[in-house]
Design an enzyme around this catalytic site. Structure first.
Site, PDB file in Angstrom:
ATOM      1  N   GLU A 322     -83.423  48.468 -26.815  1.00  0.00           N
ATOM      2  CA  GLU A 322     -82.181  49.180 -26.511  1.00  0.00           C
ATOM      3  C   GLU A 322     -81.041  48.835 -27.474  1.00  0.00           C
ATOM      4  OE1 GLU A 322     -81.449  48.490 -22.352  1.00  0.00           O
ATOM      5  OE2 GLU A 322     -83.301  49.487 -21.752  1.00  0.00           O
ATOM      6  N   ASN A 365     -87.848  49.474 -29.031  1.00  0.00           N
ATOM      7  CA  ASN A 365     -87.999  50.170 -27.751  1.00  0.00           C
ATOM      8  C   ASN A 365     -86.641  50.645 -27.243  1.00  0.00           C
ATOM      9  OD1 ASN A 365     -89.776  50.847 -25.469  1.00  0.00           O
ATOM     10  ND2 ASN A 365     -88.607  49.321 -24.319  1.00  0.00           N
ATOM     11  N   HIS A 400     -87.860  56.880 -18.668  1.00  0.00           N
ATOM     12  CA  HIS A 400     -87.361  56.838 -17.299  1.00  0.00           C
ATOM     13  C   HIS A 400     -86.742  58.209 -17.025  1.00  0.00           C
ATOM     14  CE1 HIS A 400     -88.048  52.577 -16.819  1.00  0.00           C
ATOM     15  NE2 HIS A 400     -87.343  52.295 -17.901  1.00  0.00           N
ATOM     16  N   GLU A 429     -92.303  52.617 -20.470  1.00  0.00           N
ATOM     17  CA  GLU A 429     -91.751  52.255 -19.160  1.00  0.00           C
ATOM     18  C   GLU A 429     -91.639  53.481 -18.258  1.00  0.00           C
ATOM     19  OE1 GLU A 429     -88.105  50.047 -19.440  1.00  0.00           O
ATOM     20  OE2 GLU A 429     -88.705  49.036 -21.297  1.00  0.00           O
ATOM     21  N   ASP A 431     -91.441  56.192 -15.454  1.00  0.00           N
ATOM     22  CA  ASP A 431     -91.408  56.486 -14.031  1.00  0.00           C
ATOM     23  C   ASP A 431     -90.668  57.800 -13.840  1.00  0.00           C
ATOM     24  OD1 ASP A 431     -88.767  55.521 -14.452  1.00  0.00           O
ATOM     25  OD2 ASP A 431     -89.245  53.584 -13.558  1.00  0.00           O
TER      26      ASP A 431
END
Length: 645
Positions: A322, A365, A400, A429, A431
């Site tokens: 990030e 990432n 996400h 990651e 979801d």
């Protein structure tokens, strides 16, 4: 993982929830719940509760949530001091407990939290069960959450704390219980056997390697990512003092079960101890040559120790996490890493990681890489660093997302943008939240949201599988809905973003990945989504499926599906039944209900009144029960008896 406010960071061994979501079609029914703890303070004592420090706890009759007694906590001198109960002999490792506490302040307002302190040896750890929840002196507020003890401990206490104030508070009607575990479904396809274009993984904590969770993990996934255990605060909490107590059990489980490991993460602006950015003079670092040299030395020492500790056991590292902020003119996040060391912290991190782990793939990432501005800034940064010879092997897309955003086209544009760089891409990651805004909150996931989620998973995995040479792995940020960071971020509410529900049963989302033709039914291939009334005597022109999908001490959740088996479309509908166990509906979604004693009538909502011939409508509700919870034996639609499926 996206940045979380420090106080709102819920350790992933504990997840907040208000109801236990049940199995989808084809899964086993819930067994009855078991209560292991009740504190109602009606006997005039503190019932084993004590203060965490020097505060005073005492029985009180000044206010009570029910009955006449409660527990008053006074003399608090710190926000984390509060009522505490020893549960070492009560909670068993690997069991998911639902804990409920009613809280009220004596005066004023604050946020309350429900937490657990556990110790092994002299090392204390703190798990948040329920995050910040607004509480006042004017009303009782319920804190309800789920907690799974994942390790052997010598000390285990449940406690209530506040975010900032130290005023007196009350607690009442504390319960803890569990529903005996359902068996993991072994007769459904493994995700890893269906998706063969790339490995599919899951982020894990200690809770995912015990009991049924471990069985579910090894059945369906090729790889794991330790969610928090490899971050700086977990591995080097004090300078040059390294500990791997959180990560080592996860690594041992992965090795024993042949699971590959993604290392997450060596450098991040969050979950980094304050000492890292404190200068030799004890003051916060600034952009001086001395502070920069010290910061980069600490960075190098950290990576050399952590990456070397696991050697070839970790084949992929999220080296930095990030670093992009698209609101900045140059797109670079103004973290303490950047303000002190500029881009040299990135250059140093990748250089040292390559030296220590020459076998590993090294990733940068980030989240929201489907947003054009952020995507383009990340592309430009990677292109620049690659041109300098910085050893970046791949870009990680967190993904996400939610049921309404982003589109497949936006996600495809994200992948296509990085193809010219000739580097690997991974979904790191993933979801899919059932919410589309911070103002939404459901007591349990509505059926229509779960179906929308399933189609998002279907479409995204179909897209990823069209890029087998570019997308080299997909990792879900969690194993099942009982343990997800989205329960506390961006607000506290129960989310359901993964493929398996809180009982570890396959959801429509699972079928969206494995076999989209079965999203609506979860049944065997070729099974009819509509009932065959020819073999059901006594049918009218309707059929009803009633399932108790979650159960806990004193309460339950149910989903109801009504199908029009007649030849004529319905413009509206009203379904009626009788409860025989004294059940009461508390909250219903997908319809409008009335209840008079045991008699219940549910009518359609404004948006689901029409049911075509062969079509269906669904609704769900939360209810209470006392001595039992039998399923209604008969239903009628507009006065006509329905088939009960």
């Amino acid at each position: 993982m996206r940045a979380l406010p420090r106080l709102a960071l819920a350790l992933l061994t504990a997840t907040a929830t208000v109801a236990v979501v049940g199995a989808t079609a084809g899964a086993a029914a819930d067994p009855p719940p078991v209560t292991v703890l009740t504190s109602d303070f009606e006997d005039g004592t503190s019932q084993g509760w004590a203060g965490r420090s020097a505060e005073t706890v005492a029985h009180s009759t000044a206010v009570a949530h029910s009955g006449t007694g409660s527990l008053l906590v006074s003399g608090r001198t710190a926000s984390w001091q509060g009522p505490s109960l020893d549960v070492l002999g009560t909670f068993e490792k690997g069991t998911a407990y639902t804990i409920s506490v009613w809280v009220r302040l004596a005066s004023g307002s604050d946020d309350a939290r429900l937490s657990v302190e556990r110790r092994t040896g002299e090392v204390a750890s703190y798990d948040q069960v329920v995050g910040n929840t607004a509480v006042t002196g004017g009303a009782w507020v319920n804190l309800t959450g789920r907690y799974t003890l994942a390790t052997d401990v010598e000390f285990l206490r449940l406690y209530v704390e506040t975010a900032s104030t130290t005023g007196d508070l009350y607690i009442d009607d504390v319960t803890a219980g569990y529903v005996p575990a359902l068996p993991v479904q072994t007769d459904i396809p493994s995700v890893k056997d269906v998706v063969t274009e790339f490995p599919v993984g899951a982020a894990i904590t200690g809770a995912e390697i015990v009991t049924g969770h471990g069985e579910l993990l090894t059945k369906h996934f090729d790889s794991v990512t330790p969610g928090n255990a490899l971050k700086w605060d977990a591995t080097e909490p004090a300078e040059n003092t390294f500990t791997y107590a959180q990560a080592d059990p996860l690594m041992a489980f992965a090795k024993a079960n042949g699971l590959a490991v993604r290392g997450h993460t060596l450098v991040w602006h969050n979950q980094t101890p304050a000492w890292v950015f404190t200068g030799a003079d004890g003051e916060p670092m600034t952009a001086t040559a001395e502070d920069k040299a010290l910061l980069l030395a600490r960075l190098e020492n950290h990576i050399r120790n952590v990456a070397a500790h696991y050697g070839t056991d970790i084949g992929v590292w999220d080296v930095v996490n990030e670093v992009i902020d698209e609101s900045q003119p140059d797109g670079l996040r103004r973290s303490q890493w950047y303000t002190v060391a500029g881009l040299d912290y990135l250059r140093t991190a990748f250089r040292v990681a390559r030296e220590v782990a020459p076998h590993a793939k090294l990733y940068i990432n980030d989240y929201n890489t489907n947003v054009p501005a952020k995507r383009d800034f990340l592309f430009a940064l990677v292109q620049r660093l690659k041109a300098e010879g910085v050893p970046i092997d791949g870009v990680g897309h967190q993904v996400h997302i939610n049921i309404g955003w982003p589109t497949v086209a936006e996600t495809q544009a994200m992948i296509d943008r990085f193809v010219p760089l000739g580097i690997d891409q991974q979904v790191t990651e993933m979801d899919v939240s059932i919410y589309t805004g911070d103002g939404e909150s459901f007591p349990a996931p509505p059926t229509d949201r779960l179906l929308k989620q399933a189609y998002v998973y279907r479409d995204m995995f179909a897209l990823f599988r069209r890029y087998p040479g570019e997308i080299t792995s997909v990792t879900l940020w969690g194993l099942a809905d009982d343990n997800t960071w989205l329960d506390t971020f961006p607000v506290t509410r129960k989310d359901a973003p993964l493929l398996f529900d809180t009982r570890l049963q396959a959801k429509p989302a699972y079928w969206g990945v494995v076999d989209p033709s079965r999203i609506e039914t979860g049944t065997s291939p070729g099974a009819s989504a509509s009932p065959d009334t020819s073999t059901n005597p006594g049918t009218g022109s309707c059929a009803v499926t009633y399932r108790v999908t979650g159960s806990w001490p004193g309460g339950f959740q149910a989903d109801v599906k009504v199908t029009n088996t007649g030849a004529t479309a319905l413009a509206s509908w009203r379904l009626a039944w009788q409860f025989t166990g004294g059940q009461q509906i508390g909250q219903l979604w997908g319809g409008l209900h009335t209840q008079s004693g045991p008699a219940v009538t549910v009518g359609n909502a404004a948006w689901n009144g029409g049911i075509a011939a062969g079509g269906s409508a669904s609704f769900g509700f939360l209810g209470s029960w006392t001595g039992g919870n039998p399923v209604p034996a008969a239903f009628s639609l507009g006065g006509t008896a329905c088939t009960v499926l």
